[in-house]
Design a protein around this motif. Sequence first.
Motif, mmCIF file in Angstrom:
data_model
loop_
_atom_site.group_PDB
_atom_site.id
_atom_site.type_symbol
_atom_site.label_atom_id
_atom_site.label_comp_id
_atom_site.label_asym_id
_atom_site.label_seq_id
_atom_site.Cartn_x
_atom_site.Cartn_y
_atom_site.Cartn_z
ATOM 1 N N THR A 1 0.840 -1.190 0.000
ATOM 2 C CA THR A 1 0.000 0.000 0.000
ATOM 3 C C THR A 1 0.872 1.235 0.000
ATOM 4 O O THR A 1 1.782 1.368 0.803
ATOM 5 C CB THR A 1 -0.935 0.020 1.217
ATOM 6 O OG1 THR A 1 -0.138 -0.028 2.386
ATOM 7 C CG2 THR A 1 -1.889 -1.151 1.175
ATOM 8 N N ASP B 1 -2.992 4.461 -2.129
ATOM 9 C CA ASP B 1 -3.461 3.167 -2.608
ATOM 10 C C ASP B 1 -3.976 2.310 -1.458
ATOM 11 O O ASP B 1 -3.567 1.189 -1.286
ATOM 12 C CB ASP B 1 -2.316 2.465 -3.328
ATOM 13 C CG ASP B 1 -2.769 1.192 -4.001
ATOM 14 O OD1 ASP B 1 -3.903 1.154 -4.487
ATOM 15 O OD2 ASP B 1 -1.982 0.225 -4.018
ATOM 16 N N ASP B 2 -4.872 2.836 -0.655
ATOM 17 C CA ASP B 2 -5.423 2.039 0.421
ATOM 18 C C ASP B 2 -6.941 2.188 0.465
ATOM 19 O O ASP B 2 -7.529 2.997 -0.231
ATOM 20 C CB ASP B 2 -4.777 2.385 1.761
ATOM 21 C CG ASP B 2 -4.942 3.836 2.131
ATOM 22 O OD1 ASP B 2 -5.357 4.625 1.272
ATOM 23 O OD2 ASP B 2 -4.665 4.184 3.283
ATOM 24 N N ARG B 3 -7.546 1.386 1.274
ATOM 25 C CA ARG B 3 -9.011 1.350 1.336
ATOM 26 C C ARG B 3 -9.613 2.644 1.853
ATOM 27 O O ARG B 3 -10.676 3.063 1.410
ATOM 28 C CB ARG B 3 -9.458 0.188 2.212
ATOM 29 C CG ARG B 3 -9.168 -1.141 1.597
ATOM 30 C CD ARG B 3 -9.633 -2.244 2.484
ATOM 31 N NE ARG B 3 -9.262 -3.524 1.905
ATOM 32 C CZ ARG B 3 -9.423 -4.663 2.510
ATOM 33 N NH1 ARG B 3 -9.936 -4.701 3.712
ATOM 34 N NH2 ARG B 3 -9.067 -5.789 1.914
ATOM 35 N N SER B 4 -8.950 3.271 2.795
ATOM 36 C CA SER B 4 -9.514 4.504 3.344
ATOM 37 C C SER B 4 -9.531 5.615 2.298
ATOM 38 O O SER B 4 -10.470 6.415 2.258
ATOM 39 C CB SER B 4 -8.746 4.944 4.588
ATOM 40 O OG SER B 4 -7.406 5.209 4.266
ATOM 41 N N THR B 5 -8.523 5.654 1.444
ATOM 42 C CA THR B 5 -8.512 6.655 0.378
ATOM 43 C C THR B 5 -9.663 6.405 -0.588
ATOM 44 O O THR B 5 -10.339 7.338 -1.022
ATOM 45 C CB THR B 5 -7.168 6.627 -0.370
ATOM 46 O OG1 THR B 5 -6.124 6.877 0.571
ATOM 47 C CG2 THR B 5 -7.126 7.678 -1.462
ATOM 48 N N ASP B 6 -9.896 5.144 -0.924
ATOM 49 C CA ASP B 6 -11.029 4.811 -1.796
ATOM 50 C C ASP B 6 -12.349 5.193 -1.139
ATOM 51 O O ASP B 6 -13.258 5.697 -1.804
ATOM 52 C CB ASP B 6 -11.034 3.321 -2.132
ATOM 53 C CG ASP B 6 -9.889 2.933 -3.052
ATOM 54 O OD1 ASP B 6 -9.332 3.826 -3.714
ATOM 55 O OD2 ASP B 6 -9.565 1.735 -3.101
ATOM 56 N N LEU B 7 -12.447 4.963 0.151
ATOM 57 C CA LEU B 7 -13.666 5.315 0.868
ATOM 58 C C LEU B 7 -13.914 6.821 0.832
ATOM 59 O O LEU B 7 -15.042 7.271 0.577
ATOM 60 C CB LEU B 7 -13.561 4.831 2.323
ATOM 61 C CG LEU B 7 -14.757 5.091 3.210
ATOM 62 C CD1 LEU B 7 -15.918 4.208 2.786
ATOM 63 C CD2 LEU B 7 -14.395 4.846 4.653
ATOM 64 N N ARG C 1 -12.800 8.871 -1.430
ATOM 65 C CA ARG C 1 -13.142 9.241 -2.810
ATOM 66 C C ARG C 1 -14.617 8.994 -3.106
ATOM 67 O O ARG C 1 -15.282 9.806 -3.745
ATOM 68 C CB ARG C 1 -12.269 8.467 -3.788
ATOM 69 C CG ARG C 1 -10.853 8.967 -3.842
ATOM 70 C CD ARG C 1 -10.041 8.182 -4.827
ATOM 71 N NE ARG C 1 -8.660 8.633 -4.806
ATOM 72 C CZ ARG C 1 -7.664 7.966 -5.320
ATOM 73 N NH1 ARG C 1 -7.878 6.808 -5.905
ATOM 74 N NH2 ARG C 1 -6.442 8.445 -5.260
ATOM 75 N N TRP C 2 -15.129 7.846 -2.656
ATOM 76 C CA TRP C 2 -16.555 7.564 -2.868
ATOM 77 C C TRP C 2 -17.427 8.556 -2.109
ATOM 78 O O TRP C 2 -18.488 8.972 -2.580
ATOM 79 C CB TRP C 2 -16.889 6.135 -2.447
ATOM 80 C CG TRP C 2 -16.571 5.149 -3.515
ATOM 81 C CD1 TRP C 2 -15.544 4.252 -3.525
ATOM 82 C CD2 TRP C 2 -17.286 4.951 -4.738
ATOM 83 N NE1 TRP C 2 -15.579 3.533 -4.690
ATOM 84 C CE2 TRP C 2 -16.638 3.932 -5.451
ATOM 85 C CE3 TRP C 2 -18.406 5.555 -5.308
ATOM 86 C CZ2 TRP C 2 -17.073 3.484 -6.689
ATOM 87 C CZ3 TRP C 2 -18.841 5.110 -6.549
ATOM 88 C CH2 TRP C 2 -18.173 4.088 -7.222
ATOM 89 N N ARG D 1 -13.023 11.757 7.481
ATOM 90 C CA ARG D 1 -11.658 11.618 6.972
ATOM 91 C C ARG D 1 -10.647 11.893 8.078
ATOM 92 O O ARG D 1 -9.667 11.161 8.239
ATOM 93 C CB ARG D 1 -11.429 12.570 5.808
ATOM 94 C CG ARG D 1 -10.044 12.461 5.241
ATOM 95 C CD ARG D 1 -9.858 13.344 4.024
ATOM 96 N NE ARG D 1 -8.554 13.120 3.461
ATOM 97 C CZ ARG D 1 -7.621 14.056 3.351
ATOM 98 N NH1 ARG D 1 -7.882 15.274 3.728
ATOM 99 N NH2 ARG D 1 -6.456 13.773 2.833
ATOM 100 N N GLU E 1 -5.952 5.502 11.868
ATOM 101 C CA GLU E 1 -4.872 4.784 11.192
ATOM 102 C C GLU E 1 -3.525 5.086 11.831
ATOM 103 O O GLU E 1 -2.692 4.195 12.001
ATOM 104 C CB GLU E 1 -4.828 5.161 9.714
ATOM 105 C CG GLU E 1 -5.962 4.577 8.911
ATOM 106 C CD GLU E 1 -5.965 5.069 7.479
ATOM 107 O OE1 GLU E 1 -5.322 6.104 7.193
ATOM 108 O OE2 GLU E 1 -6.618 4.426 6.648
#
Length: 113
Positions: A10, A14-20, A22-23, A60, A67
């Motif tokens: 990661t 490039d991690d799940r929290s960043t994707d979250l 973004r959504w 966020r 984290e």
Amino acid sequence: MPSSRATPETGPGDDRSTDLIRWAAFSCFLVPVVLLWYGTSLAGATGTALGLAAVTAVCRVLLRRSERCAARLLDEDLDEDEAPQAHHRGRHQRTGTGSHRGRRHSGGNSPVG
């Protein structure tokens, strides 16, 4: 034989929290558009967008803080694993004859009467 599946590394974006996040930001845009499409006033859609943006920003901040704390705890655990220490049982993990101290009655499953 090594696994054919590589372990994902990661990076900063490039991690799940960043994707979250973004959504969530996408929904801050999409929800007001849908509200306007279905006839909600511009003021109502704007208020909804601002509310969603505020909630997203707070989430966020809390997610990043969580984290950082988890990473710090993981680092501390790794440091503790290097130094040998005596095994410590918590107060609720007793074994042996004294493990049921503090019970109100000593007679099996009979009700207290």
